[in-house]
Design a protein around this motif. Structure first.
Motif, PDB file in Angstrom:
ATOM      1  N   ILE A 227      17.243   2.271  40.556  1.00  0.00           N
ATOM      2  CA  ILE A 227      16.452   3.111  39.801  1.00  0.00           C
ATOM      3  C   ILE A 227      16.715   2.940  38.072  1.00  0.00           C
ATOM      4  CG2 ILE A 227      15.964   5.745  40.270  1.00  0.00           C
ATOM      5  CD1 ILE A 227      17.310   5.818  42.484  1.00  0.00           C
ATOM      6  N   HIS A 228      14.777   3.011  38.200  1.00  0.00           N
ATOM      7  CA  HIS A 228      14.867   3.458  36.602  1.00  0.00           C
ATOM      8  C   HIS A 228      13.893   4.055  36.702  1.00  0.00           C
ATOM      9  CE1 HIS A 228      16.672  -0.862  36.051  1.00  0.00           C
ATOM     10  NE2 HIS A 228      16.670  -1.066  37.424  1.00  0.00           N
ATOM     11  N   TRP A 229      13.275   4.762  35.099  1.00  0.00           N
ATOM     12  CA  TRP A 229      12.594   5.401  35.111  1.00  0.00           C
ATOM     13  C   TRP A 229      12.518   5.673  33.499  1.00  0.00           C
ATOM     14  CZ3 TRP A 229      16.507   8.498  37.684  1.00  0.00           C
ATOM     15  CH2 TRP A 229      17.170   9.386  36.687  1.00  0.00           C
ATOM     16  N   ARG A 230      10.974   5.816  32.619  1.00  0.00           N
ATOM     17  CA  ARG A 230      10.960   5.763  31.530  1.00  0.00           C
ATOM     18  C   ARG A 230       9.977   7.295  31.695  1.00  0.00           C
ATOM     19  NH1 ARG A 230       5.459   3.453  30.392  1.00  0.00           N
ATOM     20  NH2 ARG A 230       4.897   2.210  31.811  1.00  0.00           N
ATOM     21  N   VAL A 231      10.063   7.620  30.320  1.00  0.00           N
ATOM     22  CA  VAL A 231       8.752   8.886  29.931  1.00  0.00           C
ATOM     23  C   VAL A 231       7.756   7.902  29.419  1.00  0.00           C
ATOM     24  CG1 VAL A 231       8.510  10.528  28.875  1.00  0.00           C
ATOM     25  CG2 VAL A 231      10.892  10.583  29.453  1.00  0.00           C
ATOM     26  N   ASP A 232       6.681   8.192  30.107  1.00  0.00           N
ATOM     27  CA  ASP A 232       5.358   7.502  29.062  1.00  0.00           C
ATOM     28  C   ASP A 232       5.053   8.578  28.369  1.00  0.00           C
ATOM     29  OD1 ASP A 232       3.635   5.156  29.606  1.00  0.00           O
ATOM     30  OD2 ASP A 232       2.732   7.022  30.534  1.00  0.00           O
ATOM     31  N   PHE A 233       4.379   8.689  27.241  1.00  0.00           N
ATOM     32  CA  PHE A 233       3.243   9.481  25.913  1.00  0.00           C
ATOM     33  C   PHE A 233       2.201   9.243  25.897  1.00  0.00           C
ATOM     34  CE2 PHE A 233       7.784   9.765  24.782  1.00  0.00           C
ATOM     35  CZ  PHE A 233       8.092  10.796  25.938  1.00  0.00           C
ATOM     36  N   GLU A 234       1.203   7.947  26.875  1.00  0.00           N
ATOM     37  CA  GLU A 234      -0.342   7.360  26.690  1.00  0.00           C
ATOM     38  C   GLU A 234      -1.524   8.799  27.300  1.00  0.00           C
ATOM     39  OE1 GLU A 234      -0.794   3.707  28.929  1.00  0.00           O
ATOM     40  OE2 GLU A 234       0.920   2.578  27.330  1.00  0.00           O
ATOM     41  N   THR A 235      -0.601   9.909  27.796  1.00  0.00           N
ATOM     42  CA  THR A 235      -1.511  10.870  27.984  1.00  0.00           C
ATOM     43  C   THR A 235      -1.224  11.965  27.752  1.00  0.00           C
ATOM     44  OG1 THR A 235      -0.832  11.248  30.066  1.00  0.00           O
ATOM     45  CG2 THR A 235      -2.379   9.923  30.194  1.00  0.00           C
ATOM     46  N   ASP A 236      -2.049  12.960  27.662  1.00  0.00           N
ATOM     47  CA  ASP A 236      -1.975  13.954  26.784  1.00  0.00           C
ATOM     48  C   ASP A 236      -0.274  15.090  27.226  1.00  0.00           C
ATOM     49  OD1 ASP A 236      -3.689  14.017  25.034  1.00  0.00           O
ATOM     50  OD2 ASP A 236      -5.267  15.888  26.490  1.00  0.00           O
ATOM     51  N   LYS A 237      -0.076  14.697  28.427  1.00  0.00           N
ATOM     52  CA  LYS A 237       0.580  15.462  28.992  1.00  0.00           C
ATOM     53  C   LYS A 237       1.794  14.374  29.509  1.00  0.00           C
ATOM     54  CE  LYS A 237       2.670  18.342  32.823  1.00  0.00           C
ATOM     55  NZ  LYS A 237       1.725  19.086  34.101  1.00  0.00           N
ATOM     56  N   PRO A 238       2.991  14.101  28.705  1.00  0.00           N
ATOM     57  CA  PRO A 238       3.774  13.087  29.714  1.00  0.00           C
ATOM     58  C   PRO A 238       4.087  13.319  30.727  1.00  0.00           C
ATOM     59  CG  PRO A 238       4.694  14.194  27.679  1.00  0.00           C
ATOM     60  CD  PRO A 238       3.656  15.008  27.645  1.00  0.00           C
ATOM     61  N   ARG A 239       4.306  11.454  31.325  1.00  0.00           N
ATOM     62  CA  ARG A 239       4.794  11.051  32.971  1.00  0.00           C
ATOM     63  C   ARG A 239       6.184  10.587  33.478  1.00  0.00           C
ATOM     64  NH1 ARG A 239       0.484   7.142  34.277  1.00  0.00           N
ATOM     65  NH2 ARG A 239      -0.069   6.105  32.268  1.00  0.00           N
TER      66      ARG A 239
ATOM     67  N   GLU B 168       0.767   9.303  19.990  1.00  0.00           N
ATOM     68  CA  GLU B 168       1.900   9.254  21.192  1.00  0.00           C
ATOM     69  C   GLU B 168       3.365  10.091  20.500  1.00  0.00           C
ATOM     70  OE1 GLU B 168       3.398   5.837  23.151  1.00  0.00           O
ATOM     71  OE2 GLU B 168       3.593   4.935  21.099  1.00  0.00           O
ATOM     72  N   ALA B 169       3.226   9.505  18.789  1.00  0.00           N
ATOM     73  CA  ALA B 169       4.112  10.146  17.875  1.00  0.00           C
ATOM     74  C   ALA B 169       4.642  11.343  18.034  1.00  0.00           C
ATOM     75  CB  ALA B 169       4.081   9.582  16.536  1.00  0.00           C
ATOM     76  N   ALA B 170       2.828  11.873  17.857  1.00  0.00           N
ATOM     77  CA  ALA B 170       3.454  13.532  17.755  1.00  0.00           C
ATOM     78  C   ALA B 170       3.845  14.375  19.505  1.00  0.00           C
ATOM     79  CB  ALA B 170       1.529  13.820  17.900  1.00  0.00           C
ATOM     80  N   ARG B 171       2.988  13.825  20.603  1.00  0.00           N
ATOM     81  CA  ARG B 171       3.814  13.528  21.622  1.00  0.00           C
ATOM     82  C   ARG B 171       5.658  13.609  21.854  1.00  0.00           C
ATOM     83  NH1 ARG B 171      -1.053  10.760  24.103  1.00  0.00           N
ATOM     84  NH2 ARG B 171      -3.003  11.433  24.153  1.00  0.00           N
ATOM     85  N   ILE B 172       5.540  12.419  21.005  1.00  0.00           N
ATOM     86  CA  ILE B 172       7.090  12.738  21.561  1.00  0.00           C
ATOM     87  C   ILE B 172       8.325  13.406  20.188  1.00  0.00           C
ATOM     88  CG2 ILE B 172       8.962  10.438  20.355  1.00  0.00           C
ATOM     89  CD1 ILE B 172       7.182   8.417  21.198  1.00  0.00           C
ATOM     90  N   ASP B 173       7.482  13.850  19.755  1.00  0.00           N
ATOM     91  CA  ASP B 173       7.426  14.601  18.146  1.00  0.00           C
ATOM     92  C   ASP B 173       8.173  15.755  19.290  1.00  0.00           C
ATOM     93  OD1 ASP B 173       9.341  15.404  16.104  1.00  0.00           O
ATOM     94  OD2 ASP B 173       7.789  16.489  15.527  1.00  0.00           O
ATOM     95  N   ILE B 174       6.993  16.327  19.776  1.00  0.00           N
ATOM     96  CA  ILE B 174       6.862  17.847  20.785  1.00  0.00           C
ATOM     97  C   ILE B 174       8.406  18.256  21.930  1.00  0.00           C
ATOM     98  CG2 ILE B 174       5.310  19.531  22.520  1.00  0.00           C
ATOM     99  CD1 ILE B 174       3.143  18.832  20.309  1.00  0.00           C
ATOM    100  N   TYR B 175       7.931  16.504  22.620  1.00  0.00           N
ATOM    101  CA  TYR B 175       9.235  16.410  23.998  1.00  0.00           C
ATOM    102  C   TYR B 175      10.145  16.535  23.065  1.00  0.00           C
ATOM    103  CZ  TYR B 175      11.238  13.692  27.289  1.00  0.00           C
ATOM    104  OH  TYR B 175      12.101  13.459  28.173  1.00  0.00           O
ATOM    105  N   ARG B 176      11.045  15.789  22.443  1.00  0.00           N
ATOM    106  CA  ARG B 176      11.898  15.849  22.215  1.00  0.00           C
ATOM    107  C   ARG B 176      12.508  17.485  21.517  1.00  0.00           C
ATOM    108  NH1 ARG B 176      14.790  11.456  19.788  1.00  0.00           N
ATOM    109  NH2 ARG B 176      13.550   9.249  19.692  1.00  0.00           N
ATOM    110  N   LYS B 177      12.174  18.330  21.470  1.00  0.00           N
ATOM    111  CA  LYS B 177      12.546  19.791  20.747  1.00  0.00           C
ATOM    112  C   LYS B 177      12.176  20.503  21.998  1.00  0.00           C
ATOM    113  CE  LYS B 177      10.265  18.971  16.181  1.00  0.00           C
ATOM    114  NZ  LYS B 177       9.301  19.438  15.104  1.00  0.00           N
ATOM    115  N   SER B 178      11.869  20.192  23.288  1.00  0.00           N
ATOM    116  CA  SER B 178      11.813  20.097  24.561  1.00  0.00           C
ATOM    117  C   SER B 178      12.927  20.832  25.323  1.00  0.00           C
ATOM    118  CB  SER B 178      10.594  20.194  25.017  1.00  0.00           C
ATOM    119  OG  SER B 178      10.774  18.099  25.886  1.00  0.00           O
ATOM    120  N   GLU B 179      12.424  22.034  26.147  1.00  0.00           N
ATOM    121  CA  GLU B 179      13.516  22.307  27.153  1.00  0.00           C
ATOM    122  C   GLU B 179      13.275  21.215  28.256  1.00  0.00           C
ATOM    123  OE1 GLU B 179      13.633  26.227  28.761  1.00  0.00           O
ATOM    124  OE2 GLU B 179      13.438  27.186  26.769  1.00  0.00           O
TER     125      GLU B 179
END
Length: 313
Positions: free
Chosen positions: A205-217, A152-163
């Motif tokens: 309206i609320h939303w959050r980025v979920d990192f439990e799966t390989d592709k965030p949703r 999960e930490a690795a996915r977050i790190d990749i996402y933080r650097k993404s467009e």
């Protein structure tokens, strides 16, 4: 004449979480002599604290505990300040404000307890009865999934650097500027967001980025209904359109028929383009039109006086 014998006492503090005491904690007062089974824990930061062995959780995980007799010297109640988590209104998190501390002389039994924590100063009768210091790693001792957390930490790190993160945060900042007068906007640098309108008859309206799966949703709550979207450019844009629809009062949520022992709710979001997003949710075990005994978000949806949400302004 025999020499005078001095008894050396030691004073310690024990923090008892409110939820733990509320379960089945016994009443006690200042001046009482208590016997509590406890552990002495040292965190990775070097902080040492005493903690009760509630429900044998500590001893069962191999932490050394011992029964300690002591006199209650003082009691304080700590009440922490909580707010709804950004992007998830059902999760309460500490606001960061200092806890309110209140002195007390008595702690009622757990069934009547509603404070965040109890801070108890104890005068220990026999310091040698205290348990040894144990280096405490809750994740290791309770067997939490370190591999999952690493992924999960690795996915977050990749996402933080993404467009995609930049695009999502940019959208939120624009929405906050557009609707800041009629709704309270809260968001963070991951792109989790909450928009709560001033009008309580309107749709939050609320939303959050979920990192439990390989592709965030994106996991969203729209007018108390749960929605899920892929995290991509198209759905980020769709979120902006949904906020616009909510702000203009173009969300309806209706009860749709009773069949046997089930009932369904249907939400329709009318986008400015004319497109309609629909979601129907079936509720099992619903036995009649007059039964409104369902709690939580679904109960709130079912008991709305008007099936069309009001505009934000």
């Amino acid at each position: 004449m025999a020499p005078t014998r001095y008894i050396e006492y030691m004073q310690i503090k024990v923090n008892i979480e409110g939820w733990a005491h509320a379960c089945c904690g016994q009443a006690f007062s200042v001046g009482d002599t208590i016997k509590w089974e406890m552990a002495q824990l040292r965190s990775a930061q070097g902080d040492v604290r005493f903690e009760l062995n509630d429900h044998d959780e500590l001893s069962a995980s191999g932490v050394p505990v011992s029964l300690v007799a002591a006199r209650v010297v003082s009691i304080e109640f700590a009440d922490r300040d909580y707010v709804a988590a950004i992007g998830d209104p059902h999760e309460m998190v500490e606001s960061g404000q200092p806890a309110k501390i209140t002195k007390a002389s008595h702690v009622p039994a757990g069934t009547d307890f509603a404070h965040s924590a109890i801070i108890v100063a104890l005068q220990v009768h026999d310091p040698e009865s205290l348990p040894p210091v144990h280096d405490w790693d809750p994740q290791a001792d309770f067997g939490e999934n370190e591999e999952f957390e690493r992924l999960e930490a690795a996915r977050i790190d990749i996402y933080r650097k993404s467009e995609l993160r930049e695009e999502l945060v940019g959208l939120i900042e624009q929405l906050a500027r557009n609707y800041g007068i009629v709704a309270r906007a809260r968001f963070d640098d991951l792109g989790n967001a909450s928009f709560v309108p001033n009008n309580n008859q309107a749709a939050s309206i609320h939303w959050r980025v979920d990192f439990e799966t390989d592709k965030p949703r994106l996991l969203a709550e729209i007018a108390r209904a749960d929605w899920e979207f892929e995290l991509d450019e198209r759905h980020i844009g769709l979120l902006g359109q949904i906020v616009g629809a909510a702000a203009e009062g173009r969300i309806t949520d209706r009860r749709r028929g009773w069949r046997m022992n089930a009932m369904s709710m249907e939400m329709v979001i009318e986008l400015a383009s004319g497109q309609k997003l629909k979601q129907r949710q079936k509720i099992e075990g619903y036995f009649g039109k007059g039964n409104f005994g369902i709690l939580g978000a679904m109960g709130d949806r079912m008991t709305r006086e008007n099936d069309r949400c009001a505009p934000w302004h």
